[in-house]
Design an enzyme around this catalytic site. Structure first.
Site, short mmCIF file in Angstrom:
data_model
loop_
_atom_site.label_atom_id
_atom_site.label_comp_id
_atom_site.label_asym_id
_atom_site.label_seq_id
_atom_site.Cartn_x
_atom_site.Cartn_y
_atom_site.Cartn_z
N HIS A 167 110.42 -0.54 55.78
CA HIS A 167 109.01 -0.95 55.82
C HIS A 167 108.61 -1.34 57.25
CE1 HIS A 167 105.27 -2.80 54.71
NE2 HIS A 167 105.56 -2.97 53.43
N GLU A 271 106.29 3.92 57.11
CA GLU A 271 107.54 3.59 56.45
C GLU A 271 108.24 4.83 55.91
OE1 GLU A 271 106.44 0.72 53.42
OE2 GLU A 271 104.64 0.23 54.57
#
Length: 312
Positions: A167, A271
């Protein structure tokens, strides 16, 4: 193939949490907290921070750290019954003193191997034995590479299935001056519209409002162009078919307690992920997902940034 012993420094970070510091030539560095196996810093030779860490980040377990590179495992977002983004990002990892060999082309020995195994509490909520090994490496050119290896160690013969994401929060000068190249014409799921499926239009992705999309079947290379800093981030990935693009914009930022109200202007999440097609491992099987980040000067062509030079 690098056979050197890893070179890293163990130090105390915020709130006395243990962290690993990696250093390369010309002042390049990276920091990884054992809490979450969480990369919180990646600096270039000028000491500039390339990752965004929330101005309100909370370094207190069990709250995950906001910013840097959180690890989403064994569940991305709410794609399942666990807490959002799973539990790997708020567990204490260990330094892996004797990891299985990991072939690499890098000549740098600025790396560390970490490992996470499930606790008894984890097994109550997600009843699967696993070994999650991750190498964080800082290359001789300043590139940052995260290599995750997840193995099913169940003794009951049962497979397990998971979703996953790195992330990554990138630091940008001004979100309204940033564009993302490499995802044009691809299908995506729009998280702001109940994950309805759309096809991306236009030449590049730019930002003028809240964005939360899961791009599907993406290329192995994506470029993030920061016009003001004349910098391009290059995201290379392997084993991760999807790419999530997120910026909360102003209204959503105010609703996130550990994100500063103005942080959205200086961050962008791109991500590398495996979401649409979850990974299934039988006992003894291993999955590998690699993320390599590099930052290069943007080149100009007719006054425009030329991403083709990094996407070739």
């Amino acid at each position: 193939m690098a056979t050197e012993r890893p070179s890293f420094e163990l130090a105390k970070g915020i709130n006395d949490l243990d962290k690993i510091i990696l250093r390369e030539s010309r002042n390049r560095s990276a920091e990884v907290y054992l809490y979450g196996g969480h990369v919180t810093s990646w600096k270039n030779e000028n000491g500039e921070e390339l990752l965004h860490l929330s101005s309100k980040a909370i370094f207190k377990p069990p709250k995950p750290i906001r910013g840097g590179i959180p690890l989403c495992f064994p569940q991305f977002s709410n794609f399942g019954t666990l807490e959002s983004h799973g539990f790997a990002r708020n567990r204490i990892w260990e330094v892996d003193a004797s990891p299985p060999p990991l072939p690499t082309n890098s000549s740098s020995n600025a790396f560390v191997d970490l490992i996470l195994r499930p606790s008894e509490d984890d097994l109550k909520t997600w009843p699967h034995n696993f070994e999650f090994r991750m190498r964080v490496a800082l290359g001789s050119e300043g590139e940052l590479t995260l290599t995750s290896r997840i193995r099913n160690t169940n003794s009951d013969g049962k497979p397990f299935t998971f979703t996953f994401a790195y992330h990554t929060y990138f630091s940008v000068s001004d979100i309204s001056e940033v564009r993302v190249e490499g995802l044009e014409t691809l299908d995506y799921l729009d998280n702001l519209k109940n994950r309805e499926r759309f096809t991306e239009q236009g030449d590049a992705i730019t930002f003028e409002s809240e964005t939360d999309k899961i791009y599907l079947s993406t290329p192995t290379k994506i470029a993030i162009l920061d016009h003001e800093k004349k910098r391009t981030f290059v995201v290379r990935k392997d084993g991760l078919a999807d790419a999530v693009v997120w910026n909360p914009w102003d209204k959503r930022s105010k609703a996130i307690s550990d994100l500063g109200d103005e942080d959205y202007k200086h961050m962008l999440c791109v991500e590398a992920a495996a979401v649409e097609r979850p990974i299934t491992l039988k006992p003894g099987e291993e999955w590998k997902g690699i993320l390599e980040l590099s930052a290069v000067p943007s080149s100009y062509s007719s006054g425009q940034l030329d991403p083709k030079k990094v996407l070739e």
